[in-house]
Design a protein around this motif. Structure first.
Motif, short mmCIF file in Angstrom:
data_model
loop_
_atom_site.label_atom_id
_atom_site.label_comp_id
_atom_site.label_asym_id
_atom_site.label_seq_id
_atom_site.Cartn_x
_atom_site.Cartn_y
_atom_site.Cartn_z
N ILE A 29 47.89 39.09 15.34
CA ILE A 29 47.66 40.52 15.54
C ILE A 29 46.39 40.91 14.80
O ILE A 29 46.23 40.63 13.63
CB ILE A 29 48.85 41.35 15.02
N SER A 30 45.49 41.54 15.51
CA SER A 30 44.22 41.96 14.92
C SER A 30 44.41 43.25 14.15
O SER A 30 44.80 44.26 14.71
CB SER A 30 43.18 42.16 16.03
N GLY A 31 44.15 43.23 12.84
CA GLY A 31 44.40 44.38 11.99
C GLY A 31 43.36 45.46 12.11
O GLY A 31 42.19 45.21 12.39
N ALA A 32 43.77 46.69 11.86
CA ALA A 32 42.87 47.83 11.93
C ALA A 32 41.95 47.87 10.72
O ALA A 32 42.35 47.53 9.61
CB ALA A 32 43.67 49.13 12.01
N THR A 33 40.72 48.29 10.95
CA THR A 33 39.80 48.53 9.84
C THR A 33 40.14 49.89 9.23
O THR A 33 40.80 50.72 9.86
CB THR A 33 38.35 48.53 10.34
N THR B 164 48.18 47.94 20.15
CA THR B 164 48.32 46.82 19.23
C THR B 164 49.56 46.99 18.35
O THR B 164 50.25 46.02 18.03
CB THR B 164 47.06 46.68 18.35
N TYR B 165 49.86 48.24 17.96
CA TYR B 165 51.07 48.49 17.18
C TYR B 165 52.30 48.01 17.95
O TYR B 165 53.19 47.38 17.37
CB TYR B 165 51.20 49.97 16.87
N CYS B 166 52.34 48.30 19.23
CA CYS B 166 53.50 47.89 20.05
C CYS B 166 53.64 46.38 20.08
O CYS B 166 54.76 45.84 19.99
CB CYS B 166 53.34 48.43 21.48
N ASP C 85 55.06 57.08 8.39
CA ASP C 85 55.79 56.05 7.65
C ASP C 85 55.85 54.75 8.44
O ASP C 85 55.61 53.66 7.90
CB ASP C 85 57.21 56.52 7.34
N ALA C 86 56.16 54.86 9.73
CA ALA C 86 56.28 53.67 10.58
C ALA C 86 54.91 53.06 10.87
O ALA C 86 54.79 51.83 11.00
CB ALA C 86 56.98 54.03 11.89
N TYR C 87 53.88 53.89 10.96
CA TYR C 87 52.54 53.37 11.28
C TYR C 87 51.90 52.70 10.08
O TYR C 87 51.20 51.69 10.21
CB TYR C 87 51.66 54.51 11.79
#
Length: 481
Positions: A283-287, A314-316, A255-257
């Motif tokens: 922030i560079s987003g995940a593919t 990166t989440y942090c 949920d948090a991720y």
């Protein structure tokens, strides 16, 4: 005399012919799907096969059990493997308790490759580059051709024989799609830290919150063992002193991720565009991941898995910007101190006590578990050992403290190749459920079957038991944060 020889010869030829035809008939009879299913102890094998693309084929012929689980009939290994498989299944049918077999674990890729000869895949799929193959599929098959000795067809196609016919075999873009939420239920700001005490963090713009536990300053003795050989003398013992910090009560949940993934969604950023600096404003987003990173177990409050160390880090940084606090991954020393919680850990635990605190191979049934019902340690942290392994911020080294006698807030080596992971997982053996057990990431190995070119820096294709836990820094000089 010659007449007798001819008669004996004729009888022998007839006998051999009868034997050959009998064996042929026996082979046909024991190769039918109904025969396999009749005594196969895997209760859901037939149902999952009927849901797969090997059952609902484009031709009039369905792929049978023996087509995948035995070598081709022209192979010299066909009969030895058939006898071995039949003997094993008959023994299991009559002498094993089917309900005690961990089918989820047996279905994992490490076990599946033992029962699916690669030559059987190639026997049906001889042409790996048909005209209908997509560009991405062509790149994936070229990668396979270059690494045939290390890869098996089912590393990528494990779901085609037993699985959902409409399972995801491609980029899972749906995971990154934003969902509409009731604006009245969304948090408008992060919680304030009003003192060094437990607090509940809430992610602005979402309905997700989680508990952060205040971990007091303290010290402990850390031992480093060569190759985790705990019955030998440790390489070093060091006194470690740590300042206070906050640590998440549980491993980061899906949920948090997902809030992060959908907030910074990206449809194809190259590896060179990855975020690598705290000073970076964007922030560079995940593919998108390839397939289902949750392995079909569901998301929600289960621990998030399959992301790379880069993605966790990166989440942090993203959460720090969202909340105005400083979130990061724990150092190895912080993680071990928090796990110990000033106690003797599991040294005196009974089997029942261990099962109430730790999710590991013996009780996991081959998958991650929800944190509900698990007993917390003395600090109030849940699943520090087991469930999923956890990333630490440190570079991995065999002996990171060899030149220090007393260490304050250590952060590990300045450089390295792999990162430290701690805690063990649902796949780990009981003997590895130790606070001082050390492992490291295996970045390249965990991307072996990623069919994307270039390979993802956000998702591991071959690691499904590593997640992470958040640390929030405490600035004692500030009254509020």
């Amino acid at each position: 005399m010659r007449f007798k020889v001819k008669i004996i010869g004729l009888i022998a030829m007839v006998g051999l012919f009868v034997l050959y035809r009998s064996i042929e008939k026996l082979d046909i009879y024991t190769s039918t799907d109904s025969y396999c299913i009749n005594c196969h102890v895997h209760t859901s094998a037939d149902h999952s096969w009927e849901l797969s693309s090997h059952y609902s084929t484009d031709s009039i012929k369905r792929t049978a059990c023996v087509d995948c689980h035995l070598p081709p009939k022209k192979s010299i290994d066909y009969w030895p493997q058939k006898i071995k498989a039949g003997t094993r299944d008959l023994y299991s049918y009559y002498f094993k308790d089917h309900f005690k077999i961990n089918w989820a674990e047996k279905s994992e890729i490490e076990n599946a490759v033992r029962f699916t000869p690669k030559e059987s895949c190639i026997n049906c799929h001889e042409n790996l580059f048909p005209f209908s193959l997509s560009d991405k599929g062509e790149k994936a098959h070229l990668y396979y051709r270059r690494n045939e000795n290390e890869l098996h067809c089912i590393n990528c196609h494990i779901g085609v024989g037993h699985g959902q016919h409409r399972a995801i075999y491609g980029q899972n873009t749906s995971l990154l799609k934003k969902t509409r939420l009731d604006s009245m239920a969304l948090f408008t700001e992060a919680n304030k830290i009003t003192g060094f005490k437990n607090f509940k963090e809430q992610i602005p713009g979402s309905d997700v919150s989680f508990d952060m536990i205040a971990i007091p300053a303290g010290e402990f003795e850390k031992a480093i063992y060569h190759n985790n050989k705990f019955n030998s003398k440790p390489l070093v013992r060091k006194k470690i002193q740590l300042s206070p910090f906050f640590m998440a009560k549980v491993e980061l949940t899906w949920d948090a991720y997902l809030v992060f993934l959908r907030d910074v969604e990206s449809e194809g950023r190259e590896q060179t565009q990855a975020l690598d600096s705290l000073e970076t404003d964007v922030i560079s987003g995940a593919t998108p991941p390839w397939g289902d990173p949750a392995q079909g177990w569901g998301m929600g409050q289960r621990p998030a898995i399959s992301m790379t160390w880069q993605a966790a880090n990166t989440y942090c940084k993203w959460l720090s910007k969202k909340t105005g606090k400083t979130y990061r991954l724990p150092t190895e020393a912080e993680w071990e101190y928090a796990c110990r919680a000033n106690s003797d850990l599991q040294d005196n635990w009974t089997d029942e006590e261990m099962a109430n605190r730790i999710i590991f191979r013996d009780n996991s049934k081959g998958k991650t578990h929800l944190p509900e019902g698990m007993k917390a340690n003395a600090f109030g942290l849940v699943n520090m050992l087991g469930n999923v392994k956890e990333f630490c911020s440190d570079w991995y080294a065999d002996n990171p403290f060899e030149n220090d006698s007393f260490v304050v807030n250590p952060e590990g080596p300045e450089t390295g190749v792999e990162r430290v992971i701690k805690g063990g997982s649902y796949r780990s053996e009981k003997k590895d459920m130790r606070v001082d057990y050390r492992e490291n990431t295996q970045h390249d190995n965990w991307l072996k079957t990623d069919p994307q070119m270039p390979k993802s820096i956000w998702w591991y294709s071959d690691c499904r038991d590593v997640g992470f836990r958040l640390v929030c820094e405490w600035d004692g000089d500030k009254e509020k944060q």
